[in-house]
Every structure is written in structure tokens, then in C-alpha cells.
Design a protein around this motif. Sequence first.
Motif, PDB file in Angstrom:
ATOM      1  N   ALA A 182       0.871  -1.073   0.202  1.00 39.40           N
ATOM      2  CA  ALA A 182      -0.118  -0.167   0.148  1.00 39.40           C
ATOM      3  C   ALA A 182       0.918   1.261   0.138  1.00 39.40           C
ATOM      4  CB  ALA A 182      -0.548  -0.356   0.885  1.00 39.40           C
ATOM      5  N   ARG A 183       2.038   1.449   0.638  1.00 41.60           N
ATOM      6  CA  ARG A 183       2.545   2.470   0.773  1.00 41.60           C
ATOM      7  C   ARG A 183       3.691   2.582  -0.634  1.00 41.60           C
ATOM      8  NH1 ARG A 183       6.657   3.986   5.227  1.00 41.60           N
ATOM      9  NH2 ARG A 183       7.754   5.476   4.330  1.00 41.60           N
ATOM     10  N   TYR A 184       3.646   1.757  -0.982  1.00 43.94           N
ATOM     11  CA  TYR A 184       4.019   2.098  -2.320  1.00 43.94           C
ATOM     12  C   TYR A 184       3.576   2.330  -3.896  1.00 43.94           C
ATOM     13  CZ  TYR A 184       8.886   2.560  -0.491  1.00 43.94           C
ATOM     14  OH  TYR A 184      10.047   2.440   0.519  1.00 43.94           O
ATOM     15  N   ALA A 185       1.605   1.655  -3.556  1.00 36.78           N
ATOM     16  CA  ALA A 185       1.215   1.818  -4.770  1.00 36.78           C
ATOM     17  C   ALA A 185       1.229   3.118  -4.540  1.00 36.78           C
ATOM     18  CB  ALA A 185       0.217   1.108  -4.011  1.00 36.78           C
ATOM     19  N   ALA A 186       1.535   3.784  -4.261  1.00 36.78           N
ATOM     20  CA  ALA A 186       1.293   5.447  -4.153  1.00 36.78           C
ATOM     21  C   ALA A 186       1.655   6.237  -5.405  1.00 36.78           C
ATOM     22  CB  ALA A 186       0.935   6.463  -2.551  1.00 36.78           C
ATOM     23  N   LEU A 187       3.426   5.557  -5.133  1.00 40.12           N
ATOM     24  CA  LEU A 187       4.799   6.009  -5.712  1.00 40.12           C
ATOM     25  C   LEU A 187       4.369   5.146  -7.306  1.00 40.12           C
ATOM     26  CD1 LEU A 187       7.523   5.380  -3.593  1.00 40.12           C
ATOM     27  CD2 LEU A 187       7.110   8.081  -4.145  1.00 40.12           C
ATOM     28  N   GLY A 188       2.838   4.490  -8.018  1.00 39.57           N
ATOM     29  CA  GLY A 188       3.717   3.977  -8.856  1.00 39.57           C
ATOM     30  C   GLY A 188       4.281   2.684  -8.805  1.00 39.57           C
ATOM     31  N   LEU A 283      16.212  13.180 -10.489  1.00 43.59           N
ATOM     32  CA  LEU A 283      15.377  12.375 -10.167  1.00 43.59           C
ATOM     33  C   LEU A 283      14.125  12.838 -11.026  1.00 43.59           C
ATOM     34  CD1 LEU A 283      15.084  12.054  -6.501  1.00 43.59           C
ATOM     35  CD2 LEU A 283      15.220  10.334  -7.745  1.00 43.59           C
ATOM     36  N   LEU A 284      14.244  13.708 -11.417  1.00 38.09           N
ATOM     37  CA  LEU A 284      12.791  14.857 -12.130  1.00 38.09           C
ATOM     38  C   LEU A 284      12.720  13.577 -13.482  1.00 38.09           C
ATOM     39  CD1 LEU A 284      10.863  16.944 -11.546  1.00 38.09           C
ATOM     40  CD2 LEU A 284      12.258  18.369 -13.109  1.00 38.09           C
ATOM     41  N   ALA A 285      13.789  13.012 -13.764  1.00 36.18           N
ATOM     42  CA  ALA A 285      13.336  12.362 -15.145  1.00 36.18           C
ATOM     43  C   ALA A 285      12.136  11.498 -15.320  1.00 36.18           C
ATOM     44  CB  ALA A 285      14.949  12.073 -15.263  1.00 36.18           C
ATOM     45  N   ALA A 286      12.187  10.865 -13.721  1.00 31.55           N
ATOM     46  CA  ALA A 286      11.395   9.582 -13.224  1.00 31.55           C
ATOM     47  C   ALA A 286      10.041  10.018 -12.637  1.00 31.55           C
ATOM     48  CB  ALA A 286      12.157   8.862 -11.838  1.00 31.55           C
ATOM     49  N   PHE A 287       9.578  11.592 -13.064  1.00 32.55           N
ATOM     50  CA  PHE A 287       8.360  11.934 -12.907  1.00 32.55           C
ATOM     51  C   PHE A 287       8.420  13.044 -14.075  1.00 32.55           C
ATOM     52  CE2 PHE A 287       9.842  10.811  -8.233  1.00 32.55           C
ATOM     53  CZ  PHE A 287       8.679   9.979  -8.550  1.00 32.55           C
ATOM     54  N   PRO A 288       8.312  12.778 -15.057  1.00 26.98           N
ATOM     55  CA  PRO A 288       8.503  13.757 -16.597  1.00 26.98           C
ATOM     56  C   PRO A 288       6.857  14.085 -15.841  1.00 26.98           C
ATOM     57  CG  PRO A 288       7.726  11.415 -17.082  1.00 26.98           C
ATOM     58  CD  PRO A 288       8.272  11.115 -15.549  1.00 26.98           C
ATOM     59  N   ASP A 289       5.838  13.971 -15.195  1.00 26.04           N
ATOM     60  CA  ASP A 289       4.443  15.099 -15.156  1.00 26.04           C
ATOM     61  C   ASP A 289       4.616  16.288 -14.266  1.00 26.04           C
ATOM     62  OD1 ASP A 289       5.509  12.811 -13.656  1.00 26.04           O
ATOM     63  OD2 ASP A 289       3.371  13.032 -12.229  1.00 26.04           O
ATOM     64  N   LEU A 290       6.128  16.035 -13.659  1.00 26.89           N
ATOM     65  CA  LEU A 290       6.520  17.922 -12.613  1.00 26.89           C
ATOM     66  C   LEU A 290       6.685  18.272 -13.426  1.00 26.89           C
ATOM     67  CD1 LEU A 290       7.104  15.656  -9.363  1.00 26.89           C
ATOM     68  CD2 LEU A 290       4.550  17.281 -10.061  1.00 26.89           C
ATOM     69  N   ASP A 291       7.437  17.505 -14.987  1.00 29.21           N
ATOM     70  CA  ASP A 291       8.403  18.528 -15.291  1.00 29.21           C
ATOM     71  C   ASP A 291       7.656  20.092 -15.732  1.00 29.21           C
ATOM     72  OD1 ASP A 291      11.697  19.015 -16.073  1.00 29.21           O
ATOM     73  OD2 ASP A 291      10.530  18.174 -18.211  1.00 29.21           O
ATOM     74  N   ASP A 292       6.767  20.461 -16.419  1.00 31.41           N
ATOM     75  CA  ASP A 292       6.680  21.469 -16.904  1.00 31.41           C
ATOM     76  C   ASP A 292       6.862  22.535 -15.579  1.00 31.41           C
ATOM     77  OD1 ASP A 292       6.416  21.121 -19.410  1.00 31.41           O
ATOM     78  OD2 ASP A 292       4.203  20.687 -19.063  1.00 31.41           O
ATOM     79  N   THR A 319      -2.258  24.012 -11.663  1.00 30.36           N
ATOM     80  CA  THR A 319      -2.935  22.958 -13.001  1.00 30.36           C
ATOM     81  C   THR A 319      -3.782  22.103 -12.257  1.00 30.36           C
ATOM     82  OG1 THR A 319      -0.974  21.979 -12.568  1.00 30.36           O
ATOM     83  CG2 THR A 319      -1.106  23.843 -14.178  1.00 30.36           C
ATOM     84  N   HIS A 320      -3.554  21.653 -10.844  1.00 32.05           N
ATOM     85  CA  HIS A 320      -4.597  20.528 -10.145  1.00 32.05           C
ATOM     86  C   HIS A 320      -3.665  19.335 -10.787  1.00 32.05           C
ATOM     87  CE1 HIS A 320      -7.576  23.371  -9.600  1.00 32.05           C
ATOM     88  NE2 HIS A 320      -7.268  23.780 -10.121  1.00 32.05           N
ATOM     89  N   ALA A 321      -2.507  19.301 -11.079  1.00 33.03           N
ATOM     90  CA  ALA A 321      -1.606  18.287 -10.818  1.00 33.03           C
ATOM     91  C   ALA A 321      -2.125  17.645  -9.523  1.00 33.03           C
ATOM     92  CB  ALA A 321      -0.470  18.197 -11.488  1.00 33.03           C
ATOM     93  N   ASP A 322      -1.600  16.153  -9.520  1.00 33.76           N
ATOM     94  CA  ASP A 322      -1.317  15.320  -8.534  1.00 33.76           C
ATOM     95  C   ASP A 322      -0.724  15.625  -6.921  1.00 33.76           C
ATOM     96  OD1 ASP A 322      -2.303  13.058  -6.961  1.00 33.76           O
ATOM     97  OD2 ASP A 322      -2.179  11.942  -8.055  1.00 33.76           O
ATOM     98  N   PRO A 323      -1.332  16.052  -6.508  1.00 33.11           N
ATOM     99  CA  PRO A 323      -0.259  15.814  -5.584  1.00 33.11           C
ATOM    100  C   PRO A 323       0.552  15.119  -4.605  1.00 33.11           C
ATOM    101  CG  PRO A 323      -2.179  16.867  -4.746  1.00 33.11           C
ATOM    102  CD  PRO A 323      -2.608  16.530  -5.819  1.00 33.11           C
ATOM    103  N   ALA A 324       0.166  14.021  -4.830  1.00 31.67           N
ATOM    104  CA  ALA A 324       0.976  12.779  -4.340  1.00 31.67           C
ATOM    105  C   ALA A 324       1.833  12.584  -5.205  1.00 31.67           C
ATOM    106  CB  ALA A 324       0.179  11.471  -4.774  1.00 31.67           C
TER     107      ALA A 324
END
Length: 341
Positions: A182-188, A283-292, A319-324
Motif C-alpha cells: 500500500a505504501r508503495y502503490a502511491a508511488l506507482g 530524479l525529475l527524469a522519473a517524474f516527467p509529469d512534474l517537469d513543466d 494546474t490541479h496536478a496530482d499532489p501525491a
Amino acid sequence: VGRDAARIHRGDELTPRRDYDEDDVRVRPGRRNSRPRTKERPRHADAAGGFVTAVDRGRYTCLVGDSPVLAMRARELGRGSVVVGDEVALVGDMSGQPGSLARIVRIEPRRTLLRRTADDNDPYERVVVANADQLVIVTALANPPPRTGLIDRCLAAGYAGGLEPLLCLTKSDLATPDDLLARYAALGLAAVSTRRDSDPADLRERLTGRVSVLVGHSGVGKSTLVNKLVPDADRSVGVVSAIGKGRHTSTSVVALALPESGWVIDTPGIRSFGLAHVTPDDLLAAFPDLDDGTAACPPHCEHLSAADGCALDAWVTTTHADPARLDAYRRLLRSRATDDH
Ligand SMILES: Nc1nc2c(ncn2[C@@H]2O[C@H](COP(=O)(O)OP(=O)(O)OP(=O)(O)O)[C@@H](O)[C@H]2O)c(=O)[nH]1
Ligand SMILES: [Mg+2]
């Protein structure tokens, strides 16, 4: 072959320190090496391609075609280390006969690179493996108990090196994996759980056809898994009571061919996973959705908090991006700066 053998005796064999422990020792060129590098080195057009499956005291086992060949590093390789997973070019004696020794003359460009530092304050890097597609973070559910700090740190190193992470929770006969899953599901994060007394079918499916490296504390059951995945692997397996006393059962990195296709790489247990080499941008490379969202950040932003000028919090709000996702990124960023290895 004759010429190469002669060169080995004349030069390389006489300077074994250059081949030995190159990760640990910064060798100053001695007088013997100070003669200018010849520009007319052979291009080694006739070199054979090999895949490094094991490294032991300056000797490299390379798979050439289907045959294992023992090799040393050619002096012309310089200081860079050759590691398991490397694709290399070889010349010299490739008979594979006892006593034969080929030379590695080139390391092909690496697709991925798993690196660590001994701890965060020691900037000295150790390359664990090259060209692995997948980083399998092996964590026992009990005996030894799970340490989420190490999981996060492995994740950070995997993302930074271009490896896709997989969490493998072992010893599910001793404790339930539910909390950690459960803890790591949040990280996808993809995850499987295994137990010694049953076949690791989920894991096998995820390994087939790829190069995967297993990392984790000593005693979590990496070699036990490898023995199940590769029937003739014969990796020795330890006794947990000896663990924590500085005793590691596996002492070197070894790649083993999976029966169907792909490779699994067993590594010695690690106590810590230093991340001095990992930057916020890696690390940001693993979170391309945050790049902008980083566009409005100040130069060299550490992305740790809005108080320091990081623009990500405001961007998530507008932008209502996912805070998680921001939480997950920050958690990995912070794992670089904690002592919980
Ligand atoms: N109860 C239980 N014990 C397990 C399981 N998997 C492995 N073990 C035991 O854990 C101990 C350590 O296993 P290893 O496979 O040697 O661990 P390792 O991760 O390779 O350890 P290092 O080589 O030291 O890094 C052995 O006694 C295994 O039998 C499991 O699923 N359940
Ligand atoms: Mg082992």
C-alpha cells in the motif's frame, strides 16, 4: 594472437595495479606509463563482442557467443571500470582454455548505469552494474525487517541511472506484504511478493527477456531467488543469524542467464546506498509529469520546499496536478539527505 600475447607480457602484466581495484585506487601514472599515448593504436576492427558476466580481482568473465572467455582490461582503457553488464570488445586469446586470457579493449556505450556512493558524504562512486533494464529492490518482510529508507534510496538511484524499478518483497511466509504494498502503490511502483516454499512465477514473468539486477540488504533472499529462477545457478545461500555481523554470503556480482531469455544479476548485500551522485534533476527524469512545473523555479532549485522558492507547490495548485506525485518526488529527494540507509 602472438602480438597480443607479447604485449600482455611486455606491458599490462607488469602493471597489475592498473587493472586491480580501479574503483578504489586513483592511480597516478608512474614513469612506466608516462610515455605519450600512441595515436596509432590499432582500431581493433577484428575485436569480438562480449558481455561481462562476472568480475573477480581484475579478471573479467565475458560471454562471447555462447562461450565464457576470461579477460583482463587493456591498459588503453584508462581508469574507467569494467562492470558486470558491460558490453565490451575483446582481442587476444579467446579460446576459453584454462590459462587463456583475452583483453578488453573497449567498453561500448552504456544504456543504463546503477551507481552508488559508500555514503552521501563520500563522493566516491562505485558502479554496481551497467545496462540493466530493471532494478529489483529485494526486501524481506521479516528477518531482516524491511527498511523503507533503503527502498527509497534504491529507487532514487534506479531512476537516476535509467533503470525501471520493481519491488520484490520476500519471505511472505513470515509476514504479510499488504502494508508495504500500500505504501508503495502511491508511488506507482510495481511490486511482487515471494516465499521460499513456492515458485516465484510473478517475478519470473517480469524478468523474462530483460536484464534485471537484484539489490538489497544481506540475508533478504536474493541468492535464494536466483537459485529458483536459474535451476543450475548454485548460488550459495546464507544463514540469517550470521547476517548483521558483517558477513555477506555473496561476495561478488554475477550475471546468470535465465532459462527462457534475459539475465538476472545477483549482487552482494548492501548496508547503505549513498546518493551523493544523484541530483534533483536526475530524479525529475522519473517524474516527467512534474517537469513543466519547474519552469518558474529559481536556478539550481533543490525542489524541496516552497519556502526556498520552489515553484512546484504553486504549480500543482494552479494546474490541479496530482499532489501525491509531488509528495513522491520530494520523498525521494529527501531520501538523499537522511541517514536512514
Ligand atoms: N522464511 C524464509 N526464509 C527465506 C526465504 N528466502 C530466503 N530465506 C532464507 O534467508 C537466508 C538468506 O538468504 P540468501 O538467499 O543467502 O540471502 P542474500 O540476499 O543472497 O544474502 P547476501 O548474499 O548476504 O546478500 C537463507 O537462510 C534463506 O534460506 C523465504 O521466503 N522465507
Ligand atoms: Mg546472496
